[in-house]
Design a protein around this motif. Structure first.
Motif, PDB file in Angstrom:
ATOM      1  N   VAL A   1       0.395  -0.992  -0.219  1.00 43.55           N
ATOM      2  CA  VAL A   1      -0.208   0.017  -0.386  1.00 43.55           C
ATOM      3  C   VAL A   1       0.554   1.316  -0.448  1.00 43.55           C
ATOM      4  O   VAL A   1       1.950   1.445   1.063  1.00 43.55           O
ATOM      5  CB  VAL A   1      -0.910  -0.075   1.130  1.00 43.55           C
TER       6      VAL A   1
ATOM      7  N   ASN B   1       1.124   5.826  -0.963  1.00 49.62           N
ATOM      8  CA  ASN B   1       0.970   6.641  -0.203  1.00 49.62           C
ATOM      9  C   ASN B   1       0.404   7.876  -1.618  1.00 49.62           C
ATOM     10  O   ASN B   1       0.056   8.746  -1.314  1.00 49.62           O
ATOM     11  CB  ASN B   1       1.286   7.416   0.639  1.00 49.62           C
TER      12      ASN B   1
ATOM     13  N   THR C   1      -7.632   2.317   2.652  1.00 52.80           N
ATOM     14  CA  THR C   1      -7.190   2.349   1.750  1.00 52.80           C
ATOM     15  C   THR C   1      -8.387   2.679   0.517  1.00 52.80           C
ATOM     16  O   THR C   1      -9.235   2.784   0.662  1.00 52.80           O
ATOM     17  CB  THR C   1      -6.154   0.831   1.117  1.00 52.80           C
TER      18      THR C   1
ATOM     19  N   LEU D   1      -7.515  10.518  -0.372  1.00 54.26           N
ATOM     20  CA  LEU D   1      -7.040  10.717   0.152  1.00 54.26           C
ATOM     21  C   LEU D   1      -6.765  11.082   1.619  1.00 54.26           C
ATOM     22  O   LEU D   1      -6.562  11.670   3.106  1.00 54.26           O
ATOM     23  CB  LEU D   1      -5.663   9.729   0.073  1.00 54.26           C
TER      24      LEU D   1
ATOM     25  N   GLY E   1      -3.508   4.976   3.190  1.00 55.96           N
ATOM     26  CA  GLY E   1      -2.694   4.552   1.603  1.00 55.96           C
ATOM     27  C   GLY E   1      -3.836   3.977   0.801  1.00 55.96           C
ATOM     28  O   GLY E   1      -4.589   4.033   0.352  1.00 55.96           O
TER      29      GLY E   1
ATOM     30  N   LEU F   1      -4.497   1.925  -2.837  1.00 55.37           N
ATOM     31  CA  LEU F   1      -4.115   1.180  -3.033  1.00 55.37           C
ATOM     32  C   LEU F   1      -5.285   1.037  -4.007  1.00 55.37           C
ATOM     33  O   LEU F   1      -6.461   1.049  -4.283  1.00 55.37           O
ATOM     34  CB  LEU F   1      -4.740   0.106  -2.306  1.00 55.37           C
TER      35      LEU F   1
END
Length: 442
Positions: free
Chosen positions: A256, A258, A325, A331, A353, A355
């Motif tokens: 995963v 960022n 995720t 995010l 994170g 994904l």
């Protein structure tokens, strides 16, 4: 099903005391496909935050005080379903202090649904479904500059004095159940912000997420029973050893990251089934894993959106390391929500994170728990989603899938999932269901 008070015209960033600003709101379902069809009264209140004086309180801890006289026009508003929305001019009363920050709170007024004396029956039936309140973001209050007109002798507001910008987020609060107040204090609530604008699906909260959040935090939920059983068993593979990898290492091991340039195009859905009496033991019928090494207690959330469900699990079960995720567009808001709940996360047991379900050739470690809420509505993503679940699961992984039926194409996902998983319905509330998926023995 839930209804949501939605701000069609949100509050401003700044407001002048005693000078009006317009607020427009409606009451709809999560996908705004249906408006609330009954007249009702709403409360419009102002809340001021002040630093907490409780011993041990941090800078992030605040006390919210309802200002009963904070609005010049009173607090009662009427919602008329024939119109479909409500438009009102909000004026901050003179009792409000300049340079403070306040929030506008819209909620259902319970007065029409409650009797004034014991044994009396109300004349109005309460709503069949819960209506979730809406909290504005903090508004900076300013005193009005004195600029008198020679003709009218009335005060005029210099428009250049204000930042004419509207908020684009709205806050939702979810009160912690009683058994969690011992660790976090009475009256504490989980806070999640969502995008108030249309067209930002990954930045909204949805019925299945609210349903899972409210249920999983309960002391008698399936997950609470499962966690209690695992604590009692104390098996080596489930024990958190002192030499285990930190949360950052676990994030890397799960592949995963960022950042990414890809965009998201999905949210969620599921399957119809009859609720069966299920316990964690009954869904753990698969054979034990052949892996002998211990592994960290990781809970991975897929398609997390605002991060609501992951935050709730991290707060209720601090022994889990929660990784929520999604794709890039979600995010920043998800991280903002995690930061807003840091007072409830003293163990710092949550991260966010990137994904992408479409990623090929993953080499990752299975996790203990997978969380999914409203993720099967897009039938074009079913194969990628199923492969991602398979990549991060083994016969010890518990996959918790929250689902609300939206269209028939969602059933295709469950037909495919049945080839690899035993699926058990452990909780249901009208059209919303919680399934536990366990890998079949190979």
């Amino acid at each position: 099903m839930y209804y949501y008070i939605r701000l069609l015209k949100n509050t401003p960033v700044e407001a002048v005391i005693q000078e009006p600003f317009k607020l427009v709101f409606t009451i709809t379902t999560d996908l705004t496909e249906k408006f609330y069809d009954k007249p009702c009264k709403l409360r419009c209140q102002t809340v001021v935050r002040t630093p907490s004086t409780i011993p041990g309180a941090t800078a992030a801890d605040t006390i919210m005080t309802i200002m009963s006289q904070g609005l010049s026009q009173g607090y009662s508003l009427d919602y008329d379903p024939k119109i479909g929305y409500c438009s009102v001019d909000i004026r901050m009363a003179p009792c409000m202090t300049p340079y403070d920050e306040c929030q506008i709170v819209l909620s259902l007024d319970p007065a029409p649904y409650t009797a004034n004396y014991p044994g009396a029956k109300t004349l109005v039936e309460p709503p069949e479904y819960e209506i979730l309140p809406a909290w504005s973001l903090p508004i900076q209050l300013k005193p009005a500059p004195l600029n008198f007109s020679k003709k009218t002798k009335h005060r005029k507001v210099n428009k250049k004095y204000l930042t004419d910008t509207r908020q684009d987020l709205v806050e939702r609060y979810f009160r912690l159940p009683p058994h969690l107040t011992g660790a976090h204090g009475r009256g504490r609530s989980l806070l999640v912000r969502e995008d108030a604008r249309e067209g930002f699906m990954a930045r909204h909260i949805w019925d299945s997420g609210v349903f899972m959040t409210k249920y999983l935090m309960l002391a008698d939920s399936w997950l609470s029973k499962y966690m209690e059983e695992s604590r009692q068993k104390g098996t080596e593979q489930r024990t958190v050893a002192s030499e285990e990898k930190p949360l950052e290492s676990s994030l890397a091991a799960l592949s995963v990251s960022n950042s990414s340039t890809l965009e998201q195009s999905s949210i969620s859905s599921g399957i119809e089934a009859t609720v069966t009496e299920a316990t964690p033991a009954s869904t753990a019928s698969c054979s034990s894993s052949t892996r002998s090494q211990s592994r960290k207690r990781v809970c991975l959330e897929l398609g997390a959106g605002t991060g609501l469900v992951g935050i709730a699990v991290a707060v209720a079960f601090p022994e889990l390391s929660v990784l929520s995720t999604d794709l890039d567009e979600a995010l920043a808001l998800m991280q903002q929500n995690v930061d807003a709940n840091q007072a409830l996360l003293p163990n710092n047991n949550m991260e966010v994170g990137f994904l992408d379900w479409a990623e090929k050739g993953r080499k990752v470690e299975p996790v203990e728990i997978l969380l999914l809420a409203d993720v099967v509505y897009n039938d074009l993503s079913h194969e990628c989603l199923l492969q991602t679940i398979l990549d991060y699961s083994d016969d010890r992984t518990k996959v918790l899938l929250g689902y609300k039926f939206r269209h028939e194409a969602e059933q295709q996902f469950f037909e495919r999932a049945k080839e690899y998983f035993d699926i058990t319905n452990v909780h249901q509330q009208d059209t919303m269901q919680l399934f536990v998926l366990t890998r079949k023995s190979s």
